[in-house]
Write a protein that holds these residues in place. Sequence first.
Motif, short mmCIF file in Angstrom:
data_model
loop_
_atom_site.label_atom_id
_atom_site.label_comp_id
_atom_site.label_asym_id
_atom_site.label_seq_id
_atom_site.Cartn_x
_atom_site.Cartn_y
_atom_site.Cartn_z
N GLY B 909 0.81 -1.20 0.00
CA GLY B 909 0.00 0.00 0.00
C GLY B 909 0.84 1.25 0.00
N LEU B 910 0.17 2.38 -0.24
CA LEU B 910 0.80 3.70 -0.19
C LEU B 910 2.11 3.72 -0.99
N VAL B 911 2.04 3.17 -2.18
CA VAL B 911 3.23 3.07 -3.02
C VAL B 911 3.59 4.45 -3.57
N ASP B 912 4.86 4.74 -3.55
CA ASP B 912 5.32 6.00 -4.13
C ASP B 912 5.40 5.81 -5.64
N PRO B 913 4.57 6.52 -6.39
CA PRO B 913 4.53 6.30 -7.84
C PRO B 913 5.90 6.50 -8.49
N PHE B 914 6.75 7.26 -7.85
CA PHE B 914 8.03 7.54 -8.48
C PHE B 914 9.12 6.60 -8.01
N ASN B 915 8.74 5.70 -7.17
CA ASN B 915 9.75 4.78 -6.66
C ASN B 915 9.16 3.38 -6.54
N THR B 916 9.11 2.67 -7.66
CA THR B 916 8.50 1.35 -7.66
C THR B 916 9.55 0.25 -7.66
#
Lengths: 600, 930
Positions: B909-916
Amino acid sequence: MEKTRKTYHTNLMICAGTGCVSCGSFGVRDALIAEIEKQDLSHEVLVATTGCNGFCAAGPLLVSYPDGVFYQKLQVEDVPFFVEEYLLKGRVVKKHLFVRPEDKEAIPAINDIGFFSNQLLVTLRNRGLIDPEIIDDYIARDGYMAAEKALNEMTSEEIIREVTTSGIRGRGGGGFPTGLKWKFCADASGDQKYILCNADEGDPGAFMDRSILEADPHAVLEGMIIGAKAIGAHQGYIYVRAEYPLAIERLETAIAQAEDYGLLGDDILGSGFDLKIELYHGAGAFVCGEETALMLSIQGQRGMPRPRPPFPAHKGLWNLPTVLNNVETWANIPQIIFRGSNWFKSLGTEKSTGTKVFALTGCVKNIGLIEVPMGVSLRSIVYDVGGGIPGKRRKLKAVQVGGPSGGCIPESLIDTPVDFESIVKTGAIVGSGGMVVMDDTSCMVDVAKFFLEFTVEESCGKCTPCREGTQQMLHILDRITLGKGRPEDIDTLITLSAMIKSASLCGLGQTAPNPVETTIKYFREEYEAHIFEKRCPAKKCKALLKFEVVPELCKKCGLCFKACPSNAITWVKKSVAVIDVDKCTQCMNCYAVCKFDSII
Amino acid sequence: MSENTITINGRTLEFSPGDTILDVARSDGIFIPTLCHLKGANPTGACRICVVEIEGGRALAPACAMPASKGMVVHTNSPTVLTARRYIVGLLLQSGNHNCASRLKDPSEWTDLQQQAEAYDQSGELCDVYGECRLQALSYLYQADGGDLAGLDPHYEIEMSSPLIIRDSSRCILCGRCVQACNDIQVNNAISHGYRGATSKIITGGDSPLERSDCVFCGECIQACPVGALVEKQSRYRIRPWEARHVRTTCPYCGVGCQLDLHIKDNKIMKVTGVEGALPNLGRLCVKGRFGFDFISSPKRLTKPMIRENGELRDASWDEALNLVAAKIKETKEKSGADAIAAICSARATNETLYLMKKLFATAIGTNKITSPFAATGMSNSIADLQKAPVILLIGSDVTADSPVAGTFIKQAVKSGAKLIVIDSRPTTISQFATVHLQIKKGTESVLVNGIIRQLIERSSREGFDDLKKIAEYYPPGKVTSITGIDPESINAAVAILDAEDPVMLVYGSSVAGLVKDFARLQQILGNLDREYGGVNHLGDLCNSQGAVDMGFMPVFVDIFKSLTGPKVDEKIDFLYCCGENPAIGESALRSMTRAPKSVGFLVVQDILENETTKHADVVLPAAAWSEDDGTYTSCERRVSRTRSAVVAPGEAKSEIRIFVELARRLGLDWEHRTSREIWEKEILPEIPRLSGITYDRIEDDGLQWPARSAVRSPLCHPKGEIHNYHHRQMCEQCDGLLELLPRTRKGKAFPSVGNEEEVNRKFIALLEADKMTEHKELIDKTLAAYRSRPGGLIPVLQKVQGILGYLPIETQNYIANGLGLPASNVFGVTSFYSFFTMVRRGKHIVRVCLGTACYVKGADRIVDNLKEQLNVEVGATTEDRMFTLEAVRCVGACGLAPVVVVGEDTHGLVDPFNTANIVEKYRSVSDEP
């Protein structure tokens, strides 16, 4: 399977909804049990897992009773300290308390937190209070009392009368009066009838049914028992999404326990009434939320809706009379029978009685599952329960209600009461209860396109308006977001919308244009900006962005320089940043970090 | 006026309960357009072109599916309705390759479009159905060209590979009529709806080309197609609709007597369609009836009379040939008597031909050696009864191959709940539809039927039937089981079905026609003789088998055969007149009874094609074929129908009735030349009372049935119980590509038609071996067995098997189809509909990015973009190292944690879109560990 309960000094209720589980709540539970054992508190403190607490964004969550202290973001490494402080020394652990954003004050009591205090729990009355895998917990909270009453003290007519008087309407989207639906089916001739529960929740941005099934599966079973008695059905199916493994597991457990207790099966509670309930796993098709499609799916076929009439109440599953209600509707039924229709009617508005569960998500501080009386204003939901919009610079733009069938209600209509009629007036629908808050970074054309993409993919492909019409609409929206919009596009979208709504076969097609219609209605200027000025005001549509820094707005902070992964930005201290478009990969990082909206 | 009225466009109209708005409108002459509506099938309401406005209704309603209800006020042409229709037409035009409307476009674009169409079609013309396309007609009617909409890329290749049928999905409007025609009318279950939404397509099992599917090429789908998505290969680009001259006639193949509409151009049959609504076939045809007409233009046609001279056949004039025949007849009669003369006539001949032949040889010449090998009485009941019969007992009939259209009615009956008992030694296609299939040892039908009679007598105390009881005593259960090879339980199951209140319709094929007395006894004891949906019914082999009986021909003319068995027999055949038969054909039932006709003193062959017998002929007379002459056929349900002259016979080929009259005159008889109508009405009707009243005028359209008779005669039957229908074969041989298709409907001795079982098993096992999954076969088989008899079991089975194997490729789907007894098309239709199922193998870790609204507004689209780049795969695809499959899913219901990525079972959850990167890399490293 069977666990028994004794009385404890302290009950630690750990949320085991999907959100908290994914944040590690089972690990926290195990660590707590181990630590409590270590401290020799096992006979004093009970650690129990509950269904979804609702405040999903702050998990893993723990609520301690009888104190009612709410703890959030509890991790395994926090456990020893927590046990020592809270259980041994009796001090509230501040680090894990909810902090009120307005005044930064830590609030210990769950009932003082706006997210909880502004809700009214009927459907979710057991959430956080019982272990959904223990039937005794449910029974201890008056569970199966209503079924007992319905089976042994009420006739079919009396049950239907009670449900009709309560005024409850289907919570699955259509809002059809439940009592009336039951009456049609009860009146249909035939000995064999079916009772179905729609748990194929597929709206993007909605997880009400999932949470109910995970938190209180017996409420759904009890509702179905009552409904089965009312219409004379002896076989029931719960059509549940295969993507909900935890819900499936808990339902399986609940059915097994209920059978064990004689609450399902033959001669339930000595009433002579038989009912068998089976699970049927959906296989991933949004359209199977439509009743005729769902029934065909249970028959092992493609879920393609068929024309109605004949209505399922007369010819449903296997062409036999069938009643289908969704999870939330079923979960309400025991309450109506147990506490009476007048009590239920006293909640909500005249035409929309009772409460409604919503999945409050998107750009709002308190994300989670909420239940409020029908008729509360959108404002109250967004601000009182939801705590408002995060980010100082961000403004509320719209609330998307009802998923792909719903619409975007603009900030200007934020005082709209949330009930079936009022929401429909705005062009949206209550739907199953997805509520996505959008701030000014959301592009309304893009949002409309998002929903259309969903519909195009999920349309069963049977009827022309839905299959072809939504593709055409998507094609136009695509073109607009790419800066190739034509002056006549808005009008074409409007006429296409009207045609698709009136001529499509099922509810999916008949509501598919709603997101487009409402965004045009309330945000027409945004469409026009895309078409005529080739500009996306929300800076979402890449094709319309220049990837330029506006010198007048740039505060020369250098954040964009640091965020750029492809060295496309040149910046030295105290000078305006410059983007080299040739090097830029359009990753949008700079847009995300710039606090001054100076990149266009 | 009754209470049941509705108002349409201001007119108050009556309706009967169950009528749809469309029914009411049509019966009162109010036009409502339709596209997907198929007569005889349940309305699907799919195309929406028939929408009407109902006052007080929330949305428009489909007239085809909406039942009329009291007081309804309907508008069929309101502005809303017209707008909707115009849009629907436009949407369909723009959905694919519908270039006919391109004339409405800018003329400067026209040439390009036309050129594109040409290149695409591999032809010089536009759509084949231009001019008879219903979409085109509606486009014209509503002046809708979809001009304000975008042309969507149809992206389908035209399917030219299959014989007889061209499939062009780019022109398909997905109305579903072909699916209904295939599944509900013909019940061949070869096609289904496939995929969904924008990718919807009509598919076969495995989405294979038709020739690699369960298709039997009946062509019902072509007839149902309202546009140019399905067309006949034979006639494509050879005839425009307006060029066709139409002639209605009766099919020349089996005994069903299907009504055909011949499309004629330049003295050639270009294509054949079924006559909609006509009895008995209601528009249906089989592969032979629809595509098997080219035999009349075969190069093997006999076009000139020929006479054998010095051992060789040479061309002759009609005069010369007929004079020779007449002289030989006179000579033989004088020398050896009339009984040395024999005549044999095919039951493909018209009643009029048969009648004249009988009249000539029996009355005028005086021989009684006249036969027609396939003469056979047919049914005591009607073909229409088959569709409504509650129980059908089918004995020794490969009905879907031999009388396919009759087979469609039986399959339909089963589909709507009728019980079917099949007694046959062969695993026929129809046996797959059977409630009980008693697959007996070859040739033991009589024993089984008598065994059943005995059990019926024992089950209930039936009074009387003393004779039957006596016979039945010889058939105790143990004996019956040991002879027939059928276990007592199966026999009991059949007996239980038969021994009920419902009538039983007994239907049998020619291979067991000799057992008609047994069948009659069975029906007698069940009380099913002379009863609706009962009776004893033989499905004759040829188009005029019944007519041959009516005209006085016996199927087996014992005298001939005796006389031909060689020198031991005193009697000899000095002269044989063979009309349309082929006694010299190798390995035929006929041959074993007639011996080689070369032992005949003088052989006259009157036929349409060269064949084995013409090789031995002394005189060959070229006859006009079916569709070159007028006449009547009497079908196996005793229906007299017209067959009409549509084209001119080739060369000097002559009408058969004309040949007989000319021959008669040369024998000194004063026969006039008469038309077939005159022969029928002036000669046949007065002579055969049971046909009286059936005048040509009365059978101008549908034929008439003459009353049933109880006497039943047995047809020609090989002692081994085999029927050699070489007539059908001979005709089909002359039709390009048709013969190769016939084994599809009749695969010799072992032919499970729904995907050859052995082949399916072999491929599935090979797949398991390749995937190293062989140990799971047992579990899969168990699953299939557990769900086989459970309705609705397909989806759970697919879920379980995918759970075991990870994916569902075509081989597995076909195996499941066989295992559950479902059509392969059905399985593919379901598999491709639900997003849960995958047909390609996926990676070790499934990376699912939630694209629910909550996740989307928090940047889930960026996550997808980043993961695509990072893993270097498209959405839905698997990385080369089979480590990851990237999927975009719609809401995993964890909106509180938006944006969410699920890897395997783990929710992030709460994934950082810029750091996958860190999310997936973690799994890579885990799996690298030993």
